[in-house]
Design an enzyme around this catalytic site. Structure first.
Site, mmCIF file in Angstrom:
data_model
loop_
_atom_site.group_PDB
_atom_site.id
_atom_site.type_symbol
_atom_site.label_atom_id
_atom_site.label_comp_id
_atom_site.label_asym_id
_atom_site.label_seq_id
_atom_site.Cartn_x
_atom_site.Cartn_y
_atom_site.Cartn_z
ATOM 1 N N GLU A 1 1.082 -5.201 10.866
ATOM 2 C CA GLU A 1 0.608 -3.753 10.524
ATOM 3 C C GLU A 1 1.075 -2.829 12.210
ATOM 4 O OE1 GLU A 1 -1.748 -2.194 8.607
ATOM 5 O OE2 GLU A 1 -3.246 -4.166 8.462
ATOM 6 N N HIS B 1 0.878 -1.134 -0.013
ATOM 7 C CA HIS B 1 -0.021 0.110 0.100
ATOM 8 C C HIS B 1 1.605 0.917 0.190
ATOM 9 C CE1 HIS B 1 -3.328 -2.874 2.084
ATOM 10 N NE2 HIS B 1 -3.156 -2.487 0.086
ATOM 11 N N GLU C 1 1.413 3.612 2.633
ATOM 12 C CA GLU C 1 2.385 3.034 4.030
ATOM 13 C C GLU C 1 4.252 2.493 4.825
ATOM 14 O OE1 GLU C 1 -0.617 -0.874 4.753
ATOM 15 O OE2 GLU C 1 -1.431 0.006 4.263
ATOM 16 N N HIS D 1 2.651 -3.679 6.991
ATOM 17 C CA HIS D 1 1.732 -2.656 6.726
ATOM 18 C C HIS D 1 1.747 -1.666 7.277
ATOM 19 C CE1 HIS D 1 -0.915 -4.705 3.227
ATOM 20 N NE2 HIS D 1 0.153 -6.054 3.435
HETATM 21 O O1 0X9 Z 1 -6.520 -3.858 4.038
HETATM 22 C C1 0X9 Z 1 -5.292 -4.448 4.524
HETATM 23 O O2 0X9 Z 1 -4.844 -4.585 3.271
HETATM 24 C C2 0X9 Z 1 -4.920 -4.843 5.145
HETATM 25 N N1 0X9 Z 1 -5.243 -3.104 6.272
HETATM 26 S S1 0X9 Z 1 -4.347 -1.853 6.049
HETATM 27 O O3 0X9 Z 1 -4.718 -1.258 5.905
HETATM 28 N N2 0X9 Z 1 -2.756 -1.622 5.586
HETATM 29 O O4 0X9 Z 1 -4.684 -1.659 3.973
HETATM 30 C C3 0X9 Z 1 -5.616 -5.834 6.261
HETATM 31 C C4 0X9 Z 1 -4.669 -7.150 5.741
HETATM 32 C C5 0X9 Z 1 -5.558 -7.570 6.100
HETATM 33 N N3 0X9 Z 1 -5.603 -9.419 6.528
HETATM 34 C C6 0X9 Z 1 -5.911 -10.782 6.422
HETATM 35 N N4 0X9 Z 1 -7.461 -10.134 6.694
HETATM 36 N N5 0X9 Z 1 -5.638 -11.412 6.039
HETATM 37 ZN ZN ZN Z 2 -1.617 -2.095 4.265
#
Ligand code: 0X9
Ligand code: ZN
Length: 411
Positions: free
Chosen positions: A365, A164, A167, A291
């Site tokens: 994260e 992303h 980030e 992230h």
């Molecule tokens: O939404 C996302 O891609 C991630 N959060 S972010 O705020 N960095 O964009 C989280 C990904 C979580 N992954 C899983 N739930 N497997």
């Molecule tokens: Zn992310």
């Protein structure tokens, strides 16, 4: 759900900052771009006679666009009312005096950093391109291992950053880890074991076009820079992987303009193709995908709340990492399966890696924990402490993966 609220809040903050925002407007790299806004109705009348503009987002029927100088002239001539905003906006105080991004690395600086490591440690580090982004930037992996030029029968650990664009701290942690491993190889047994017994593959920037766009144009950008053909831009590279891609519309979106747009089909994007191609040739025994923000350690599944058969093992690794992080400065990271601990995602990196290779794969994260602490814009003053807190957990993870997958098992 937490992050959905974050996005909305973020957009509201952008709007409230707009009137007074001037700190970043003299970034030299953004001089040919302008941010303009107009009502949706005015935009509809504008595109009856003109080419569509690059829409960033829309709130309350006001659309925000990125335009080039020529398009600005066309807009002026069209007579359609619009407002012009500072060229680089949506950012907080992340730009500092030393270079365009202060202590954060741009794409070019990242490549230089990696090249420098290869020059300093030619026997241990090798730079490999895994493919090119849409705009033609190489997506690099730094391999760290003894006998680095040989593809050995040793466990592979994959570490990625910057799926992303906004980030930025997620670039720094893989970079600093690479440097730490190389500079301290042979001075600690744990490091020697990792480098001698495993092959560590570090991809600090999975989405280089997005990163550059976030640096030079629109600090809030998340996706890659695909033009979707419908006035919208960007595919979320963390929704474009091929395991249960598009499983439902909660964990990703079929709408191109959305922040979590999954793309027209699995692996439609060169950035995810690069990861797929590389990992199919270098099957990972474990992976860490960085992230921010939230201070979480997440593992599969993302697409469903049903636990994996390896839930207990993946939870135990996450718990140990959280403990090690806590021991440094008392910072708390929560952990859990992605779909439960944060929100459902489909087509993300962890699900594809675990679903394809059966290997534990984590989304880490990074800080801060909260939006009011900076959200996606982790202050550059935090880079060093975020890294020193993360280091023991990363070493533990690599060591653990190398130990439980002794040479010979995977290839
Ligand atoms: O939404 C996302 O891609 C991630 N959060 S972010 O705020 N960095 O964009 C989280 C990904 C979580 N992954 C899983 N739930 N497997
Ligand atoms: Zn992310």
């Amino acid at each position: 759900m937490i992050k959905v609220i974050k996005s909305v809040l973020g957009s509201l903050i952008i709007l409230s900052c707009m009137g007074t925002f001037s700190l970043l407007s003299d970034n030299p790299n953004s001089s040919s771009h302008y941010i303009v806004s107009m009502s949706l109705d005015d935009y509809r009348s504008y595109i009856l006679q003109n080419r569509p503009l690059d829409r960033l987002f829309m709130i309350d029927r006001i659309c925000y666009f990125l335009v080039q100088a020529g398009e600005l002239n066309t807009l002026n001539r069209s007579g359609v009312p619009f407002d012009e905003h500072d060229r680089v906006f949506g950012g907080l105080n992340t730009y500092k005096s030393s270079g365009s991004t202060g202590d954060y690395h741009t794409y070019t600086e990242t490549v230089e950093f990696l090249q420098d490591l290869v020059e300093r440690f030619p026997g241990l580090a090798q730079l490999v391109s895994t493919g090119q982004s849409l705009e033609g930037r190489e997506i690099y992996v730094l391999k760290i291992s003894d006998h680095v030029s040989v593809d050995e029968s040793e466990p592979n650990v994959f570490i990625s950053g910057c799926h992303h664009a906004r980030e930025w701290i997620s670039v720094e942690i893989p970079l600093l880890f690479a440097r730490y491993l190389l500079e301290n190889y042979n001075s600690h047994q744990q490091l020697t074991d990792i480098v001698n017994g495993g092959q560590i593959y570090i991809m600090p920037v999975q989405n280089p076009d997005g990163l550059e766009f976030s640096i030079h144009t629109y600090r809030w950008w998340r996706k890659n820079r695909r033009y979707n053909g419908d006035m919208s831009w960007g595919v979320d590279t963390n929704r474009n992987y091929g395991y249960e891609w598009g499983y439902d519309d909660l964990g990703s979106s079929p709408v191109p303009d959305d922040a979590v747009y999954r793309g027209p089909y699995a692996f439609s994007e060169p950035e995810t193709q690069a990861v797929r191609g590389f990992l199919l040739n270098h099957p990972p025994s474990g992976a860490l995908n960085f992230h921010n923000y939230s201070q979480l350690i997440l593992y599969p599944w993302g697409y469903t709340a049903i636990p994996t058969v390896d839930d207990a093992e993946m939870e135990a690794i996450a718990r140990r990492m959280a403990e090690l992080i806590f021991e440094v400065n008392g910072r708390i990271y929560l952990y859990g399966a992605g779909a439960v601990a944060i929100y459902p995602t489909n087509g993300d990196t962890d699900d594809w890696i675990y679903g394809t290779f059966g290997s534990p794969s984590y989304t880490v994260e990074l800080p801060p924990e909260l939006y009011i602490e900076g959200g996606f814009f982790t202050s550059q003053e935090m880079i060093d402490s975020v890294f020193s807190e993360m280091l023991p957990a990363m070493l533990y993870f690599c060591n653990h993966i190398v130990q439980i997958n002794p040479p010979g098992i995977q290839e």
